[in-house]
Design a protein around this motif. Structure first.
Motif, PDB file in Angstrom:
ATOM      1  N   ASP A  50       0.831  -1.212   0.000  1.00 29.70           N
ATOM      2  CA  ASP A  50       0.000   0.000   0.000  1.00 29.70           C
ATOM      3  C   ASP A  50       0.863   1.259   0.000  1.00 29.70           C
ATOM      4  O   ASP A  50       0.538   2.244  -0.665  1.00 29.70           O
ATOM      5  CB  ASP A  50      -0.934   0.019   1.213  1.00 29.70           C
ATOM      6  N   GLU A  51       1.943   1.203   0.746  1.00 30.18           N
ATOM      7  CA  GLU A  51       2.840   2.365   0.792  1.00 30.18           C
ATOM      8  C   GLU A  51       3.474   2.622  -0.575  1.00 30.18           C
ATOM      9  O   GLU A  51       3.574   3.768  -1.011  1.00 30.18           O
ATOM     10  CB  GLU A  51       3.926   2.143   1.835  1.00 30.18           C
ATOM     11  N   LYS A  54       0.818   4.219  -2.790  1.00 32.31           N
ATOM     12  CA  LYS A  54       0.577   5.617  -2.399  1.00 32.31           C
ATOM     13  C   LYS A  54       1.696   6.531  -2.887  1.00 32.31           C
ATOM     14  O   LYS A  54       1.442   7.637  -3.373  1.00 32.31           O
ATOM     15  CB  LYS A  54       0.452   5.736  -0.885  1.00 32.31           C
TER      16      LYS A  54
END
Length: 164
Positions: A50-51, A54
């Motif tokens: 997810d990082e 993002k």
């Protein structure tokens, strides 16, 4: 001579925009797909995916601004110039001026944020522990690219060259 230099700058910016965006989106897509496949087929999950996604969205948003100027695809007022033909050139000039002002702010404040994150040893991403200054450095880079790209478009407009 000047025309060759402008073409070279245009091609160089286009190369950086296209390839950096392509690589960033490809990495995000591969990481996200790998995480979904692993999560569905095994008990393994890539907690950091997810990082990555993002940060790629952050990167592509800002570098994409420069590509949008190249394609003349930035958001702007275009209903008014279609109704009143005499307003097209002044509103286009105003739009370019607004982009240049925004780009100068991005260079100035992006540089300040980058230096601040550089000086903070604890400014790291949550899961991958990547120094945040790396991501803040995209802001002044984008500002410089935006200035160059907007100046190229302005020169095309002044010379009456067709938009590519």
């Amino acid at each position: 001579m000047m025309q060759k230099m402008l073409k070279r700058v245009d091609r160089s910016l286009g190369f950086v925009e296209d390839w950096s965006l392509f690589i960033a989106v490809a990495v995000a897509l591969l990481v996200a797909m790998a995480n979904v496949v692993l999560r569905k087929l095994t008990p393994i999950s890539l907690y950091w995916s997810d990082e990555v996604v993002k940060k790629v969205i952050f990167f592509t948003t800002y570098i994409g601004c420069s590509a949008a100027v190249r394609k003349r695809a930035l958001i702007r007022i275009d209903a008014l110039p279609q109704m009143v033909k005499g307003l097209k050139k002044p509103l286009t000039a105003f739009s370019h001026l607004a982009v240049l002002i925004f780009a100068v702010f991005m260079v100035r404040y992006g540089w300040t944020m980058t230096v601040s994150a550089w000086n903070d040893p604890f400014a790291r991403t949550a899961t991958l522990e990547i120094p945040e200054w790396f991501f803040y450095a995209v802001l002044p880079l984008m500002g410089v690219m935006l200035i160059l790209r907007t100046l190229l478009v302005l020169i095309e407009d002044w010379r009456g060259l067709p938009a590519e």
